[in-house]
Structure formats: C-alpha cells, structure tokens
Design an enzyme around this catalytic site. Structure first.
Site, PDB file in Angstrom:
ATOM      1  N   HIS A 122      47.567  43.096  42.253  1.00 17.32           N
ATOM      2  CA  HIS A 122      48.148  44.258  41.649  1.00 17.32           C
ATOM      3  C   HIS A 122      49.166  45.076  42.846  1.00 17.32           C
ATOM      4  O   HIS A 122      50.231  45.505  42.661  1.00 17.32           O
ATOM      5  CB  HIS A 122      47.150  45.405  41.156  1.00 17.32           C
ATOM      6  CG  HIS A 122      46.622  45.072  39.808  1.00 17.32           C
ATOM      7  ND1 HIS A 122      47.407  45.131  38.672  1.00 17.32           N
ATOM      8  CD2 HIS A 122      45.248  44.510  39.533  1.00 17.32           C
ATOM      9  CE1 HIS A 122      46.761  44.793  37.514  1.00 17.32           C
ATOM     10  NE2 HIS A 122      45.543  44.201  37.755  1.00 17.32           N
ATOM     11  N   GLU A 186      37.948  38.336  33.744  1.00 19.67           N
ATOM     12  CA  GLU A 186      38.605  39.555  32.999  1.00 19.67           C
ATOM     13  C   GLU A 186      39.573  39.103  32.164  1.00 19.67           C
ATOM     14  O   GLU A 186      40.572  38.522  32.363  1.00 19.67           O
ATOM     15  CB  GLU A 186      39.376  40.659  33.794  1.00 19.67           C
ATOM     16  CG  GLU A 186      38.348  41.198  35.122  1.00 19.67           C
ATOM     17  CD  GLU A 186      39.030  42.212  36.020  1.00 19.67           C
ATOM     18  OE1 GLU A 186      38.368  43.059  36.577  1.00 19.67           O
ATOM     19  OE2 GLU A 186      40.401  42.144  35.934  1.00 19.67           O
TER      20      GLU A 186
END
Length: 211
Positions: A122, A186
């Site tokens: 990210h 995830e």
C-alpha cells in the site's frame, strides 16, 4: 564458488528488476485518483472515517490513489465485472508510511499488517483492498467484514455458505486475470505484479489531492 554464485544471482536480480521497470513509462508510475480513471468504481475509504479497526480517522481525504498502471488494471477489472452486472468498491489504496506505523503499533502481526520497517505494498501505491458490489452498489456477501484479523478472512477458509465462497472466487479470479496477486490471509487484499520495484512513499493524501 559460493561468492561467484551469489554475484550471478545478484546480477540476475538487478537485470530482472530493470527489465520490469522498463515496462513502465514515468507517466505509468505516478499516483492517480482511481475515480479519474473510472468514476464508476465506488470509493469508500475506511481509514478516512472512524469506521475501521483503529476507531480513528487516519486519512485527511477519502480518496483512492494508485500508481497509474495499477489504476488502469483496476479499470479493466471493473469493465469486465460490469458485463455480468457487478462492480468494485475500494476500501483502501495508497497508504502513507506514517499511517502504516500507526496500524503496526496496534496490530504488529505481519499476517495482516506489513512491518513499516519493510514497507507495505500500500505504501508503494501498488495494493488495493476491495470487494464486489451489484449493479445498485450493494456489497455482495463475503467471508468477513473488512480488516477481520481471523482465519475466516483467509483464502483457504471454506466453512462458509456456498454463495460466499462463489463471490470470493469471482473477485479473486478476475483480479488475477488482470495481474493482481491475492494475499492469502485477507480475501480483500490484492497486490499489483511488480510492486517490489517501487519506492515506499509518505506523501499525505491531502497533498496528492491538490494535484
């Protein structure tokens, strides 16, 4: 002999990295607002609200910024999903390193939060957290809510309704088709191929929003 092999391996790594970077023009690697690429992708940035696992607002603007080549891949995903009456909702995209440090201080577990000493995908503008929506923008049933740090969020967890497993697979298959790598722990997290070739950034979102 070992030293020679290590030198050869290092040379191969450098050449491979340079080859990957050569695929992108400078324009491809700038951070862009996903809704300027495709305004039909729904943006609901959780860390720009208090509705996240920290209970705090961590971003100053609710925007999804990604490297342009990543945003273009996501645009292709959206367009394909629209053919079957579906679409995307994004929860997180580029994340400043300073925010990564806050998340790590709360959940220092690399299964779910990247160690800021290494940097997250990210932080490089090369990862996205998202889910599927129907043609009206309603979220489809998925294994868990966003940022659920339990085994139920893992991709190999199957004690779920058939519909949920199917939805998870639809999302994973279409993302992989356009060059995204799913994170095993995830169901919502995907990395763009080649992420490791990009630098970690700590630019506040409000600064990017001015451009």
């Amino acid at each position: 002999m070992k030293t020679k092999l290590l030198k050869l391996a290092l040379a191969f790594f450098i050449l491979n990295a340079e080859s990957l970077l050569a695929q992108f023009s400078p324009e491809d690697t700038v951070l862009v607002d996903i809704q300027k690429i495709n305004p039909r992708i729904i943006v609901e940035i959780k860390y720009a609200t208090e509705d996240n696992f920290t209970g705090k607002k961590l971003y100053d603007v609710p925007k999804c910024f990604l490297r342009k080549f990543v945003a273009l891949k996501l645009d292709s995903v959206q367009r394909e999903l629209e053919k079957v009456g579906l679409g995307l909702k994004v929860w997180d995209c580029y994340r400043p390193l300073s925010v990564q440090k806050i998340l790590w201080s709360i959940v220092p577990d690399e299964r779910y939060v990247a160690n800021p000493a290494k940097g997250s995908r990210h932080n490089r503008g090369c990862a996205v957290d998202l889910t599927l929506v129907d043609s009206l923008g309603n979220e489809l049933p998925m294994p868990t809510k966003y940022d659920d740090f339990t085994e139920k969020a893992h991709r190999d967890y199957y004690n779920l309704p058939d519909t949920v497993i199917k939805n998870r697979k639809i999302l994973e298959d279409v993302m992989k088709k356009y060059g995204f790598i799913p994170l095993p722990t995830e169901w919502w997290h995907f990395d763009a191929q080649g992420w490791e070739n990009f630098s970690i950034l700590d630019i506040p979102l409000k600064e990017l929003n001015k451009k």
